[in-house]
Design an enzyme around this catalytic site. Structure first.
Site, short mmCIF file in Angstrom:
data_model
loop_
_atom_site.label_atom_id
_atom_site.label_comp_id
_atom_site.label_asym_id
_atom_site.label_seq_id
_atom_site.Cartn_x
_atom_site.Cartn_y
_atom_site.Cartn_z
N VAL A 179 -6.98 3.13 18.07
CA VAL A 179 -6.24 1.91 17.75
C VAL A 179 -5.62 1.30 19.00
CG1 VAL A 179 -4.34 0.93 16.41
CG2 VAL A 179 -5.81 2.68 15.39
N LYS A 210 1.09 5.07 9.32
CA LYS A 210 1.50 5.14 7.91
C LYS A 210 2.29 6.39 7.58
CE LYS A 210 -3.32 6.40 7.14
NZ LYS A 210 -3.81 5.83 8.41
N GLU A 239 2.63 -3.87 9.34
CA GLU A 239 1.55 -4.44 8.54
C GLU A 239 0.30 -3.56 8.56
OE1 GLU A 239 0.09 -6.37 5.89
OE2 GLU A 239 1.48 -7.81 6.75
N GLY A 289 -4.69 -1.97 7.00
CA GLY A 289 -5.48 -2.24 8.19
C GLY A 289 -5.52 -3.74 8.43
N ILE A 292 -6.22 -5.96 6.29
CA ILE A 292 -5.84 -6.72 5.10
C ILE A 292 -4.35 -7.04 5.16
CG2 ILE A 292 -5.76 -6.72 2.58
CD1 ILE A 292 -7.84 -4.49 2.63
N GLY A 322 -18.35 8.47 11.14
CA GLY A 322 -17.03 8.26 11.70
C GLY A 322 -16.01 7.71 10.73
N GLU A 335 -12.56 12.13 9.05
CA GLU A 335 -12.22 13.04 10.14
C GLU A 335 -12.94 14.38 9.94
OE1 GLU A 335 -10.43 12.22 12.70
OE2 GLU A 335 -9.67 10.28 11.99
N LYS A 349 0.44 5.21 1.76
CA LYS A 349 0.37 3.76 1.70
C LYS A 349 1.07 3.21 0.45
CE LYS A 349 -3.90 3.62 4.40
NZ LYS A 349 -5.35 3.41 4.39
N GLY A 351 -10.43 1.01 10.93
CA GLY A 351 -11.34 0.70 12.02
C GLY A 351 -10.57 0.25 13.24
#
Length: 401
Positions: free
Chosen positions: A12, A100, A124, A129, A131, A182, A185, A200, A298
């Site tokens: 990220v 999160k 956010e 992600g 969205i 991918g 994990e 979440k 992603g």
């Protein structure tokens, strides 16, 4: 010139850096100011990076630099992220995170710290992600009395269930494919056992209903027990199986967050959400229902959400009070899962199938050894557990109506 730092240069974090420089001109236009990354914190060396001069291994470089007014935290985990973020907020630096686990466990403390020091803690990217769901909940939908939120909040499990449904692929094979691509994990426990979705829905519940909901207070069941025969039976009965995270306000005034595999009616738009995509339905008295849909994870999708929060940090000189909630001394405001109400799917040995109140039945196997059915009546979790024990049910799942 507004300068910010990035904590962590993993998937990220590197995505945040990449996307910022790719779209720098457009980002600056939205921020209303020139911007640049001053520091990237990571313990590793990146000698071939075009931004190698920005790397530091010393957190204090960022903490004590008055030019840095905003920080993107992309480290993951609770520590040292919590300690770092709290110190940054105490220094008046706004922080945006995709973490999160941290928000679900420590969000109330960090929001309070931000408020006390006139800065912001934004998150956010921690739920959907790419969205946008957090900002719409406390801004765009602020005129509504929101009574329920439900949806697919984990792309890995949705990919696995899609492969089981479309390709008749057993759970273990679908999981192995998700790992190969991918999406999962090496240790997929957080995804397949529902912990990721739980964190979440904790964040959503806390924001919508105003008190911190901790993961330990949420009944959570993953998808590892779902069999191909359940997927095909659900299909024949007119449903799709999805891992659903939901929270609703019950008639007694308490809220009830849960994470469970559920049967979604084929006419419900969520039933058609496939692969790694996520979808969230919000129920309010003004909007009735509205849905948010897109990729939930992603590198660049998550980076997009993080940078959106960084832009907000740059634009706001004061705390955004609407994006907040109170700490909770106990979970007395959370209802027991025993009161969760739904119609229910049961798969049971045919000899034990109830004779009434079950609607259509489906012969699961050619030899007639098992039936699957959905109850006609809405029952509580406590009631269906008694029925399941009586008929020796092999599988039990609620219906998302």
């Amino acid at each position: 010139m507004k300068k910010f730092a990035v904590l962590g240069h993993g998937v990220v974090g590197s995505g945040v850096v990449e996307l910022f420089y790719k779209n720098k001109a457009n980002i600056e236009k939205h921020a209303g100011s020139e911007m640049d990354i001053k520091y990237i914190l990571d313990l590793r060396d990146f000698p071939d990076s075009p931004y190698k001069e920005k790397f530091t291994k010393n957190f204090d470089d960022i903490l004590n630099d008055d030019e840095v007014t905003a920080v993107a935290e992309c480290m993951g985990g609770v520590e040292p992220a919590f300690t770092f973020i709290k110190k940054l907020l105490e220094n008046g630096k706004s922080v945006s995170t995709s973490n999160k686990e941290l928000v679900a466990k420590k969000g109330d403390i960090l929001l309070k710290t931000a408020m006390e020091h006139n800065c912001n803690f934004f998150f956010e990217a921690s739920v959907g992600g790419a969205i946008p769901i957090i900002r719409p909940l406390h801004r765009c939908l602020a005129a509504n009395d929101i009574t329920k939120v439900a949806g697919i909040l984990n792309g890995t499990t949705n990919f696995i269930l899609t492969k089981m449904y479309n390709d008749n692929m057993p759970f273990d094979e679908a999981l192995a494919l998700a790992q190969k691509l991918g999406y999962a994990e090496k240790d997929p426990t957080a995804d397949i056992e529902g912990h990721d979705a739980c964190r979440k829905i904790c964040i959503i519940s806390s924001l919508v209903f105003g008190k911190h909901v901790y993961p330990d207070s949420v009944f959570t069941k993953g998808i590892s027990d779902i069999q191909l025969c359940d997927v095909s039976s659900a299909d024949m009965l007119g449903y799709s199986i999805k891992l659903i995270a939901t929270v609703s306000r019950n008639e007694n005034g308490k809220i009830l967050p849960v994470v469970m595999p559920m049967l979604v009616p084929s006419e419900n738009i969520i039933a058609g959400v496939i692969d790694v995509f996520n979808a969230v339905l919000v129920y309010g008295d003004g909007i009735d229902q509205t849905m948010f849909y897109g990729r939930g994870a992603g590198k660049l999708p998550t980076a997009s959400a993080v940078l959106g929060d960084v832009i907000e940090s740059v634009k706001h000189n004061v705390t955004v009070f609407s994006q907040s909630w109170d700490s909770a001394e106990d979970d007395s405001f959370i209802d027991t899962v025993e009161n969760f109400k739904a119609r229910w799917y049961l798969r049971t040995p045919s000899a034990n199938t109830p004779s009434t109140g079950i609607g259509n039945t489906y012969d699961v196997h050619e030899d007639g050894s098992e039936y699957a059915f959905v109850t006609e009546e809405v029952l509580t979790f406590a009631q269906v557990k008694n029925i399941a024990e009586e008929v020796k049910a092999i599988a039990v799942m609620p219906v998302l109506d």
